[in-house]
Scaffold this motif. Structure first.
Motif, PDB file in Angstrom:
ATOM      1  N   THR A   7      31.023  50.084  18.534  1.00  0.00           N
ATOM      2  CA  THR A   7      30.913  51.539  18.429  1.00  0.00           C
ATOM      3  C   THR A   7      30.540  52.159  19.766  1.00  0.00           C
ATOM      4  O   THR A   7      31.083  53.179  20.174  1.00  0.00           O
ATOM      5  N   ASP A   8      29.608  51.520  20.452  1.00  0.00           N
ATOM      6  CA  ASP A   8      29.205  51.966  21.788  1.00  0.00           C
ATOM      7  C   ASP A   8      30.006  51.185  22.822  1.00  0.00           C
ATOM      8  O   ASP A   8      29.839  49.970  22.951  1.00  0.00           O
ATOM      9  N   PRO A   9      30.899  51.843  23.586  1.00  0.00           N
ATOM     10  CA  PRO A   9      31.701  51.105  24.570  1.00  0.00           C
ATOM     11  C   PRO A   9      30.867  50.430  25.643  1.00  0.00           C
ATOM     12  O   PRO A   9      31.332  49.485  26.281  1.00  0.00           O
ATOM     13  N   ASN A  10      29.633  50.888  25.839  1.00  0.00           N
ATOM     14  CA  ASN A  10      28.762  50.250  26.823  1.00  0.00           C
ATOM     15  C   ASN A  10      28.358  48.834  26.406  1.00  0.00           C
ATOM     16  O   ASN A  10      27.846  48.064  27.225  1.00  0.00           O
ATOM     17  N   GLU A  11      28.575  48.505  25.123  1.00  0.00           N
ATOM     18  CA  GLU A  11      28.248  47.165  24.658  1.00  0.00           C
ATOM     19  C   GLU A  11      29.395  46.184  24.925  1.00  0.00           C
ATOM     20  O   GLU A  11      29.221  44.979  24.765  1.00  0.00           O
ATOM     21  N   ALA A  12      30.567  46.707  25.279  1.00  0.00           N
ATOM     22  CA  ALA A  12      31.720  45.851  25.598  1.00  0.00           C
ATOM     23  C   ALA A  12      31.710  45.579  27.096  1.00  0.00           C
ATOM     24  O   ALA A  12      32.457  46.162  27.863  1.00  0.00           O
ATOM     25  N   MET A  13      30.838  44.695  27.511  1.00  0.00           N
ATOM     26  CA  MET A  13      30.541  44.539  28.935  1.00  0.00           C
ATOM     27  C   MET A  13      30.542  43.072  29.328  1.00  0.00           C
ATOM     28  O   MET A  13      30.015  42.220  28.613  1.00  0.00           O
ATOM     29  N   ALA A  14      31.174  42.798  30.472  1.00  0.00           N
ATOM     30  CA  ALA A  14      31.180  41.438  31.002  1.00  0.00           C
ATOM     31  C   ALA A  14      31.243  41.490  32.520  1.00  0.00           C
ATOM     32  O   ALA A  14      31.585  42.511  33.115  1.00  0.00           O
ATOM     33  N   LEU A  15      30.920  40.365  33.167  1.00  0.00           N
ATOM     34  CA  LEU A  15      30.992  40.233  34.616  1.00  0.00           C
ATOM     35  C   LEU A  15      32.044  39.179  34.969  1.00  0.00           C
ATOM     36  O   LEU A  15      32.207  38.197  34.244  1.00  0.00           O
ATOM     37  N   CYS A  16      32.738  39.408  36.086  1.00  0.00           N
ATOM     38  CA  CYS A  16      33.827  38.512  36.500  1.00  0.00           C
ATOM     39  C   CYS A  16      33.673  38.107  37.952  1.00  0.00           C
ATOM     40  O   CYS A  16      33.637  38.973  38.835  1.00  0.00           O
ATOM     41  N   PRO A  17      33.633  36.793  38.226  1.00  0.00           N
ATOM     42  CA  PRO A  17      33.552  36.343  39.621  1.00  0.00           C
ATOM     43  C   PRO A  17      34.746  36.808  40.434  1.00  0.00           C
ATOM     44  O   PRO A  17      35.879  36.817  39.955  1.00  0.00           O
ATOM     45  N   PHE A  18      34.505  37.205  41.644  1.00  0.00           N
ATOM     46  CA  PHE A  18      35.482  37.640  42.649  1.00  0.00           C
ATOM     47  C   PHE A  18      36.103  38.997  42.311  1.00  0.00           C
ATOM     48  O   PHE A  18      36.330  39.810  43.198  1.00  0.00           O
ATOM     49  N   MET A  19      36.399  39.265  41.048  1.00  0.00           N
ATOM     50  CA  MET A  19      36.984  40.556  40.693  1.00  0.00           C
ATOM     51  C   MET A  19      36.042  41.713  41.012  1.00  0.00           C
ATOM     52  O   MET A  19      36.471  42.847  41.193  1.00  0.00           O
ATOM     53  N   ASP A  20      34.742  41.432  41.082  1.00  0.00           N
ATOM     54  CA  ASP A  20      33.777  42.501  41.347  1.00  0.00           C
ATOM     55  C   ASP A  20      33.707  42.882  42.825  1.00  0.00           C
ATOM     56  O   ASP A  20      32.900  43.726  43.223  1.00  0.00           O
ATOM     57  N   LEU A  21      34.556  42.286  43.669  1.00  0.00           N
ATOM     58  CA  LEU A  21      34.572  42.628  45.088  1.00  0.00           C
ATOM     59  C   LEU A  21      35.474  43.820  45.395  1.00  0.00           C
ATOM     60  O   LEU A  21      35.417  44.377  46.489  1.00  0.00           O
ATOM     61  N   PHE A  22      36.321  44.211  44.461  1.00  0.00           N
ATOM     62  CA  PHE A  22      37.280  45.282  44.718  1.00  0.00           C
ATOM     63  C   PHE A  22      36.609  46.655  44.647  1.00  0.00           C
ATOM     64  O   PHE A  22      35.843  46.933  43.714  1.00  0.00           O
ATOM     65  N   ASN A  23      36.930  47.515  45.589  1.00  0.00           N
ATOM     66  CA  ASN A  23      36.408  48.878  45.598  1.00  0.00           C
ATOM     67  C   ASN A  23      37.313  49.819  44.814  1.00  0.00           C
ATOM     68  O   ASN A  23      38.395  49.444  44.365  1.00  0.00           O
ATOM     69  N   HIS A  24      36.866  51.059  44.703  1.00  0.00           N
ATOM     70  CA  HIS A  24      37.493  52.043  43.806  1.00  0.00           C
ATOM     71  C   HIS A  24      38.424  53.000  44.540  1.00  0.00           C
ATOM     72  O   HIS A  24      38.172  53.388  45.675  1.00  0.00           O
ATOM     73  N   MET A  25      39.505  53.375  43.864  1.00  0.00           N
ATOM     74  CA  MET A  25      40.306  54.520  44.272  1.00  0.00           C
ATOM     75  C   MET A  25      40.743  55.256  43.009  1.00  0.00           C
ATOM     76  O   MET A  25      40.984  54.636  41.983  1.00  0.00           O
ATOM     77  N   PRO A  26      40.812  56.595  43.068  1.00  0.00           N
ATOM     78  CA  PRO A  26      41.322  57.337  41.918  1.00  0.00           C
ATOM     79  C   PRO A  26      42.834  57.243  41.874  1.00  0.00           C
ATOM     80  O   PRO A  26      43.466  56.680  42.775  1.00  0.00           O
ATOM     81  N   SER A  27      43.426  57.786  40.824  1.00  0.00           N
ATOM     82  CA  SER A  27      44.882  57.846  40.788  1.00  0.00           C
ATOM     83  C   SER A  27      45.365  58.729  41.927  1.00  0.00           C
ATOM     84  O   SER A  27      44.796  59.793  42.184  1.00  0.00           O
TER      85      SER A  27
END
Length: 520
Positions: free
Chosen positions: A266-286
């Motif tokens: 119900t709370d999307p904040n509970e659908a949470m996980a961490l991924c090795p190496f994938m967390d190195l990517f930075n953000h860009m908007p569309s």
């Protein structure tokens, strides 16, 4: 971050079945920690990374010896993950040490995330039942000596949240109400352009409440950690909390049978996980579409965020556009405004590059409404949530408030209830002109306040910067920093605030030009 730490992580990932394309390479990005870059040209649809399900870190991997299953029912997923990475045993954390070695330090979050600044860091302590430290010397805030002659304090009082709230006269007739802390954060975080609004609705308050709730839940389940009593323990937990907050991915584990799609929480904040190496990517908007891009770009010329998808086999990252050599490869964290990025991740995208950016106009608009107008808007579902977008356009709700002030309440109700076009329903020859003037009055007020807030920020003298932009030691373990280092951090925080107000001013100016350009 050392190259050795990154190379070790990469080797560790490859040895354990995580597929990483050989032509991508992490490296330091000025002001943004680590990022991932290309060493060759990529075509759309090329696979960059695959992280098998067994390497995705969820709460299922937290040993019961650390946190029992019954205890987890009362602790949010975010809080559980943070507790484990902060206080798990050396034996349990050993297999993740190469991954953890690439994570940012506490100072990176403390400097950039506003919840750790001055007034707001004190709020965390107060809500945890901790006394906030008293300044070594009396600091009464802005005084007449700190301001130009046109602005003098005329009164001072304490009221509700915090102290040092003051009246400051801006000229001979105008009277502006300033409050401690001074105008520093965006209305997108504090819900205010000036201090007449209710701060209890602020997004930054909501985040502080979330942090405090997580700390308390872990402290109750694991009292031996003494998180709320010990400064170092609290700082350690807050560091891990920020790591999880900024590096998590939306993830729903597959159902055991694999025949049915797992039901999201119900709370999307509970659908949470961490991924090795994938967390190195930075953000860009569309990116802007080719039709709206300022250059003669084609669809294939515009770099788009990579796609991250997960299935029962794990996460897979693929390119969604051509990426030339030496370019940074980026994800899209979501349709976030700059204020959301600032609050959650601690960074602002520069200038007008964030296509998702916007600011709320509620506080400006509500002041122009009579009580009867407010009641009418509330009755018909049009009260609040007024938005100015990055390109200077306003939302439909904002347009409808302006038409209420043009048409009057009775006629406006008829328009809403019968689904009419308010412009067509306006029979007055000056109606469209009044509509434009109404919106322009809101923008002009916003422009003036943005200018005023910028001026106040620029005029805060060095001996007050730490009061407004410092960090409470008990929150972030900054006891070992010199006065010069603390002042330098405070100045960089102020610069971040000035950057955001410049962006807000730019949005307002775009809005003014767009309204003025509309045909009568």
């Amino acid at each position: 971050m050392t190259d050795q730490a990154v190379n070790t992580l990469r080797e560790d990932c490859s040895a354990n079945g995580i597929t990483i394309h050989p032509a991508i390479q992490p490296r330091n990005v000025p002001g943004a920690g680590l990022g991932v870059y290309t060493t060759k040209k990529f075509k759309p649809g090329e696979k960059l990374i695959h992280v098998p399900t067994k390497h995705i870190f969820t709460t299922a991997k937290i040993p019961e010896s650390f946190l029992s299953i019954p205890a987890r029912k009362h602790i949010a997923v975010h809080a559980q993950l943070a507790a484990f990475f902060a206080f798990g045993s050396k034996e349990d954390l050993h297999q993740y040490e190469h991954w953890m070695a690439t994570w940012p330090g506490l100072d990176d979050f403390v400097e950039s995330m506003p919840i750790f600044w001055g007034f707001w860091s004190e709020q965390i302590l107060e809500k945890l039942g901790r006394p906030t430290p008293k300044p070594q010397k009396e600091m009464r805030g802005l005084t007449g000596d700190h301001l130009p002659k046109r602005r003098r304090i005329s009164d001072e009082f304490e009221h509700g949240r915090g102290t040092n709230r003051r009246y400051i006269r801006t000229d001979g007739t105008d009277f502006t109400f300033y409050m401690w802390p001074p105008f520093c954060l965006s209305p997108g975080l504090c819900s205010w352009w000036h201090t007449s609004c209710n701060l209890e609705s602020a997004k930054i308050d909501a985040m502080i409440e979330k942090v405090v709730a997580h700390v308390k839940s872990v402290a109750e389940a694991l009292p031996e950690l003494r998180i709320t009593e010990d400064d170092e323990q609290l700082a350690k937990y807050l560091h891990a909390w920020c790591l999880v907050n900024t590096r998590c991915f939306y993830y729903i584990p597959s159902s055991p049978s694999q025949k049915h799609k797992a039901k999201p929480p119900t709370d999307p904040n509970e659908a949470m996980a961490l991924c090795p190496f994938m967390d190195l990517f930075n953000h860009m908007p569309s990116p802007p579409s080719p039709e709206t891009a300022t250059s003669a770009a084609t669809k294939d010329d515009i770099q788009r965020p990579c796609k991250a998808r997960y299935t029962s086999t794990g996460f897979t990252v693929t390119t969604d556009s051509p990426i030339p050599p030496t370019k940074e490869i980026l994800f899209c964290y979501g349709a976030h405004t700059n204020d959301a990025l600032w609050l959650e991740y601690g960074f602002l995208l520069p200038d007008s590059t964030n296509t998702f950016d916007s600011i709320p106009l509620d506080n400006l608009i509500r002041q122009s409404l009579k009580p009867a107008d407010t009641s009418t808007l509330e009755e018909h579902g049009y009260l609040n949530d007024y938005t100015l977008h990055n390109d200077g356009s306003i939302c439909y709700r904002t347009e409808m408030v302006a038409w209420l002030l043009v048409l009057g309440r009775a006629k406006w109700k008829k328009v809403v209830e019968q689904g009419l076009d308010p412009e067509e329903a306006c029979t007055s020859p000056t109606g469209k002109s009044k509509y434009k003037k109404t919106i322009l009055s809101w923008f002009e007020k916003g422009r003036g306040l943005a200018t005023e807030n910028t001026m106040v920020l620029n005029e805060i003298v060095d001996d007050l910067l730490l009061e407004y932009f410092g960090t409470v030691s008990a929150v972030a373990a900054v006891q070992n920093k010199s006065s010069e280092e603390k002042l330098a951090v405070a100045k960089r925080r102020r610069a971040r605030c000035l950057m955001r107000w410049a962006q807000i001013s730019d949005m307002v100016e775009k809005g003014i030009k767009k309204i003025e350009a509309e045909d009568e």
